[in-house]
Structures are given as C-alpha cells and as structure tokens.
Design an enzyme around this catalytic site. Structure first.
Site, PDB file in Angstrom:
ATOM      1  N   LYS A  66       0.812  -1.234   0.000  1.00  0.00           N
ATOM      2  CA  LYS A  66       0.000   0.000   0.000  1.00  0.00           C
ATOM      3  C   LYS A  66       0.841   1.279   0.000  1.00  0.00           C
ATOM      4  O   LYS A  66       0.411   2.298  -0.523  1.00  0.00           O
ATOM      5  CB  LYS A  66      -0.952   0.013   1.195  1.00  0.00           C
ATOM      6  CG  LYS A  66      -2.145  -0.905   0.984  1.00  0.00           C
ATOM      7  CD  LYS A  66      -3.133  -0.848   2.122  1.00  0.00           C
ATOM      8  CE  LYS A  66      -4.278  -1.799   1.828  1.00  0.00           C
ATOM      9  NZ  LYS A  66      -5.278  -1.829   2.897  1.00  0.00           N
ATOM     10  N   ASP A 102      -9.878   3.209   1.509  1.00  0.00           N
ATOM     11  CA  ASP A 102      -9.937   2.535   2.819  1.00  0.00           C
ATOM     12  C   ASP A 102     -10.562   3.416   3.902  1.00  0.00           C
ATOM     13  O   ASP A 102     -11.359   2.944   4.715  1.00  0.00           O
ATOM     14  CB  ASP A 102      -8.522   2.160   3.299  1.00  0.00           C
ATOM     15  CG  ASP A 102      -8.040   0.840   2.724  1.00  0.00           C
ATOM     16  OD1 ASP A 102      -8.875   0.024   2.295  1.00  0.00           O
ATOM     17  OD2 ASP A 102      -6.811   0.625   2.722  1.00  0.00           O
ATOM     18  N   ALA A 128       0.212   1.322  12.893  1.00  0.00           N
ATOM     19  CA  ALA A 128       0.753   2.511  12.220  1.00  0.00           C
ATOM     20  C   ALA A 128       1.117   2.198  10.769  1.00  0.00           C
ATOM     21  O   ALA A 128       1.925   2.888  10.163  1.00  0.00           O
ATOM     22  CB  ALA A 128       1.977   3.015  12.983  1.00  0.00           C
ATOM     23  N   GLY A 129       0.497   1.136  10.201  1.00  0.00           N
ATOM     24  CA  GLY A 129       0.794   0.746   8.819  1.00  0.00           C
ATOM     25  C   GLY A 129      -0.125   1.458   7.825  1.00  0.00           C
ATOM     26  O   GLY A 129      -0.725   2.491   8.138  1.00  0.00           O
ATOM     27  N   GLY A 130      -0.224   0.880   6.634  1.00  0.00           N
ATOM     28  CA  GLY A 130      -1.012   1.489   5.558  1.00  0.00           C
ATOM     29  C   GLY A 130      -2.469   1.690   5.952  1.00  0.00           C
ATOM     30  O   GLY A 130      -3.047   2.763   5.716  1.00  0.00           O
ATOM     31  N   ALA A 131      -3.060   0.672   6.566  1.00  0.00           N
ATOM     32  CA  ALA A 131      -4.473   0.777   6.951  1.00  0.00           C
ATOM     33  C   ALA A 131      -4.649   1.838   8.036  1.00  0.00           C
ATOM     34  O   ALA A 131      -5.620   2.610   8.020  1.00  0.00           O
ATOM     35  CB  ALA A 131      -4.976  -0.574   7.438  1.00  0.00           C
ATOM     36  N   TYR A 224     -11.235  -9.068   9.342  1.00  0.00           N
ATOM     37  CA  TYR A 224     -12.559  -9.631   9.017  1.00  0.00           C
ATOM     38  C   TYR A 224     -12.562 -11.164   8.985  1.00  0.00           C
ATOM     39  O   TYR A 224     -13.583 -11.779   8.729  1.00  0.00           O
ATOM     40  CB  TYR A 224     -13.095  -9.064   7.695  1.00  0.00           C
ATOM     41  CG  TYR A 224     -12.133  -9.183   6.540  1.00  0.00           C
ATOM     42  CD1 TYR A 224     -11.964 -10.377   5.853  1.00  0.00           C
ATOM     43  CD2 TYR A 224     -11.368  -8.091   6.149  1.00  0.00           C
ATOM     44  CE1 TYR A 224     -11.071 -10.482   4.804  1.00  0.00           C
ATOM     45  CE2 TYR A 224     -10.469  -8.180   5.104  1.00  0.00           C
ATOM     46  CZ  TYR A 224     -10.327  -9.382   4.439  1.00  0.00           C
ATOM     47  OH  TYR A 224      -9.435  -9.486   3.407  1.00  0.00           O
ATOM     48  N   GLY A 245     -14.665  -6.028  10.740  1.00  0.00           N
ATOM     49  CA  GLY A 245     -13.968  -5.543   9.548  1.00  0.00           C
ATOM     50  C   GLY A 245     -14.653  -5.796   8.215  1.00  0.00           C
ATOM     51  O   GLY A 245     -14.197  -5.293   7.181  1.00  0.00           O
TER      52      GLY A 245
HETATM   53  P1  ATR Z   1      -1.271  -2.682   6.393  1.00  0.00           P
HETATM   54  O1  ATR Z   1      -0.933  -2.094   5.076  1.00  0.00           O
HETATM   55  O2  ATR Z   1      -2.292  -3.757   6.300  1.00  0.00           O
HETATM   56  O3  ATR Z   1      -1.628  -1.681   7.443  1.00  0.00           O
HETATM   57  P2  ATR Z   1       1.458  -2.859   7.305  1.00  0.00           P
HETATM   58  O4  ATR Z   1       1.696  -1.552   6.646  1.00  0.00           O
HETATM   59  O5  ATR Z   1       2.442  -3.946   7.124  1.00  0.00           O
HETATM   60  O6  ATR Z   1       0.055  -3.454   6.872  1.00  0.00           O
HETATM   61  O7  ATR Z   1       1.252  -2.548   8.884  1.00  0.00           O
HETATM   62  C1  ATR Z   1       1.053  -3.547   9.802  1.00  0.00           C
HETATM   63  C2  ATR Z   1       0.762  -2.962  11.195  1.00  0.00           C
HETATM   64  O8  ATR Z   1       0.489  -4.046  12.084  1.00  0.00           O
HETATM   65  C3  ATR Z   1       1.931  -2.222  11.826  1.00  0.00           C
HETATM   66  O9  ATR Z   1       1.422  -1.267  12.728  1.00  0.00           O
HETATM   67  C4  ATR Z   1       2.654  -3.361  12.593  1.00  0.00           C
HETATM   68  O10 ATR Z   1       3.447  -2.924  13.666  1.00  0.00           O
HETATM   69  P3  ATR Z   1       5.001  -2.494  13.434  1.00  0.00           P
HETATM   70  O11 ATR Z   1       4.972  -1.088  12.919  1.00  0.00           O
HETATM   71  O12 ATR Z   1       5.621  -2.630  14.767  1.00  0.00           O
HETATM   72  O13 ATR Z   1       5.559  -3.476  12.425  1.00  0.00           O
HETATM   73  C5  ATR Z   1       1.446  -4.101  13.120  1.00  0.00           C
HETATM   74  N1  ATR Z   1       1.701  -5.518  13.421  1.00  0.00           N
HETATM   75  C6  ATR Z   1       1.714  -6.544  12.547  1.00  0.00           C
HETATM   76  N2  ATR Z   1       1.934  -7.715  13.193  1.00  0.00           N
HETATM   77  C7  ATR Z   1       2.031  -7.423  14.514  1.00  0.00           C
HETATM   78  C8  ATR Z   1       2.245  -8.182  15.702  1.00  0.00           C
HETATM   79  N3  ATR Z   1       2.375  -9.505  15.660  1.00  0.00           N
HETATM   80  N4  ATR Z   1       2.277  -7.537  16.894  1.00  0.00           N
HETATM   81  C9  ATR Z   1       2.136  -6.198  16.946  1.00  0.00           C
HETATM   82  N5  ATR Z   1       1.928  -5.404  15.854  1.00  0.00           N
HETATM   83  C10 ATR Z   1       1.885  -6.006  14.661  1.00  0.00           C
END
Ligand code: ATR
Length: 282
Positions: A66, A102, A128-131, A224, A245
C-alpha cells in the site's frame, strides 16, 4: 474486449475481494473480470509496467504494497497522497493513478454498524501501517477530538503522528508504545480501533483490557477473518458496541468499483458475497 480488474499483494491466498467483485460484475452483467495477482516484491516493478495495458482497467493493492507501490505510479490523487497510502489504482489512458478508498470505507461502515460520530471524540488507534494511515486520516477528517496512536514499533507511530500533524495541527495527536495501552486516560477512549493484523485467523490478541472502557465506548477491528476477533469477543462480553472488519472491506471495495467502472456498485450483493466467502474460508 473484457476489461481486467484485480488485486495485487503477497501472499494472497483466498482473497475475499475476488468473490466480492465478481458478484458485482455478474449482477451488473458487465464485461469485466476480477483476478488475484500474487506478486513477489522483486517482480513488482515489472508487473506495474504490464498493468498499463489497455485491457487492465484497475486494481486494488493490499499487504505489503500500500505504501511501497506509490513511487511506481504516474499520478496520485490528493487525498491518497495526504493519507500516504493507496489501495486502489486506476488505469487512465495508460497512466496509473493511485487512490485510497480505505478511509471512507471504514467510516461509512463504522457509521452504518454503530452510528458512531467521530466529531469531538477521543480515539485510541492501534497500528501505524497502511491501513492505520487511512483510518486515522478519515477519523481526523470527520472531526475526531483527540487521536492516540499505539504501535509495537514506537517510531512508526511517531512517524504517522508527524505525517498527520501536517494536515491536522493543534495537538490532536499523540503516539504511545503498545505496552502503554492499559495506562493513562486511554481507558476513557470513546472509540478503540485495531488496524493491525493481530487477531487474524485467531493469531494473537490485542492486549487491551476493555473492561476499563466506558459503557458508551465502541470497539472496532478491521480484521474480518474471523468476523469476531478475540478482541471483539471480549468487548462484546463487556457489554460494549462492536464493529467488525467486513463492512470496511465491502465499502472500500464498492468505492473502488465505482471508480473503475463509473457504475453504482451493488453493495448488498457484495456484502453477501463477502459473508459467504468468509464462511467458506474459516
Ligand atoms: P497494512 O498495510 O495492512 O496496514 P502494514 O503496513 O504492514 O500493513 O502494517 C502492519 C501494522 O500491524 C503495523 O502497525 C505493525 O506494527 P510495526 O509497525 O511494529 O511493524 C502491526 N503488526 C503486525 N503484526 C504485529 C504483531 N504480531 N504484533 C504487533 N503489531 C503487529
């Protein structure tokens, strides 16, 4: 000429987007097909070049592309650029333009399922990722009074706060580590939303103690599969309103479909297809 739509991501086993969009295509009887493109990171740039062909009308983007797909695009819609992530790409005469549906999908679904109005409300957003970029942006745009971003990697939460602070100044934003979600005034949040993949297919659980939240609070999860994550189960048991979701998936998909085809998406048909696919892939 059959026009091709699809979803790009990796891994992409059993994407629910395929039956969701195919149900809309069949219902409207239009000459489109929606396919799944599981693309490895090293092949992404080559694949993007191929997607400029005239028979490819557009595609969705999901984990993990994303944000990383943005530099490969010819143009980015202003809202998507502010969000800092794209989930929808439209082929506009050989030029690929990125959009983000989104955030609006999330908000439409949150309002539909719970009636929650973010205006002036205190929100705790996990991830804090894309979503997270899209959901946080939509909540702030809708007037959220205060937004705390909690994330495993604290720097990512700091970065998202700084990014959003440019568009929403005035001290509305704060970042914390995931280990701090049970401390301070977060227990007074009006909305808690998980935007991470924690809880997907039963893996892990959000460690927040929901029993401390006020009775009016809404607990929301963008996962979801399963529809009711462990986090939502605990919130329901505590007597709180919950938001799953599936609605975000349907409404972001419907907005993408409208963008590609110019047609009104059959939202209820798409929702039924999602629920059926989720039952089959449990
Ligand atoms: P998306 O685009 O779906 O949001 P992403 O950009 O890869 O996916 O972001 C994933 C998010 O889930 C991030 O906030 C990630 O935390 P980090 O910034 O520390 O990587 C979080 N995340 C994914 N797996 C996790 C886990 N097992 N425990 C805690 N946070 C997790």
């Amino acid at each position: 000429m059959t026009l091709i739509l699809g979803i790009v991501g990796h891994p992409l086993d059993h994407s629910v987007s395929v039956p969701m969009h195919m149900s809309a295509i069949f219902t409207l009887g239009i000459d489109y097909v929606y396919l799944s493109f599981d693309i490895l990171p090293e092949n992404l740039s080559h694949a993007i070049g191929q997607f400029k062909r005239e028979n490819i009308k557009g595609f969705n983007v999901t984990i993990p592309y994303k944000e990383t797909i943005m530099p490969y695009l010819d143009d980015i819609d202003e809202r998507a650029s502010r969000i800092g992530a794209v989930n929808t790409i439209n082929n506009e005469s050989g030029r690929l333009k990125g959009y983000n549906t989104d955030g609006t999908g999330y908000l439409t679904s949150l309002r539909e399922q719970t009636g929650f109005d973010p205006r002036g409300k205190q929100v705790l957003l996990i991830g804090a990722g894309g979503a997270a970029h899209a959901v946080a942006y939509a909540l702030l745009e809708a007037g959220a009074g205060h937004l705390t971003i909690a994330n495993r990697t604290r720097e990512h939460a700091d970065m998202l706060c700084r990014h959003l602070g440019v568009y929403f100044p005035g001290g509305l934003l704060r970042s914390i580590g995931m280990d701090e979600i049970n401390e301070g005034d977060h227990t007074q949040s009006d909305l808690v939303v998980n935007t991470t993949s924690i809880g997907m297919k039963g893996a892990g659980d959000i460690t927040m103690d929901v029993t401390g939240l006020g009775k009016h609070a809404v607990v929301s999860d963008i996962v979801y599969n399963p529809l009711e994550t462990g986090f939502l189960k605990r919130a329901r048991a505590a007597g709180l309103a919950i938001h799953d979701g599936a609605g975000m998936l349907v409404h972001q998909g419907a907005e993408s479909f409208r963008l590609w085809t110019g047609l009104r998406p059959p939202v209820d048909v798409m929702r039924q297809a999602v629920l059926k696919a989720l039952q089959e892939h449990r």
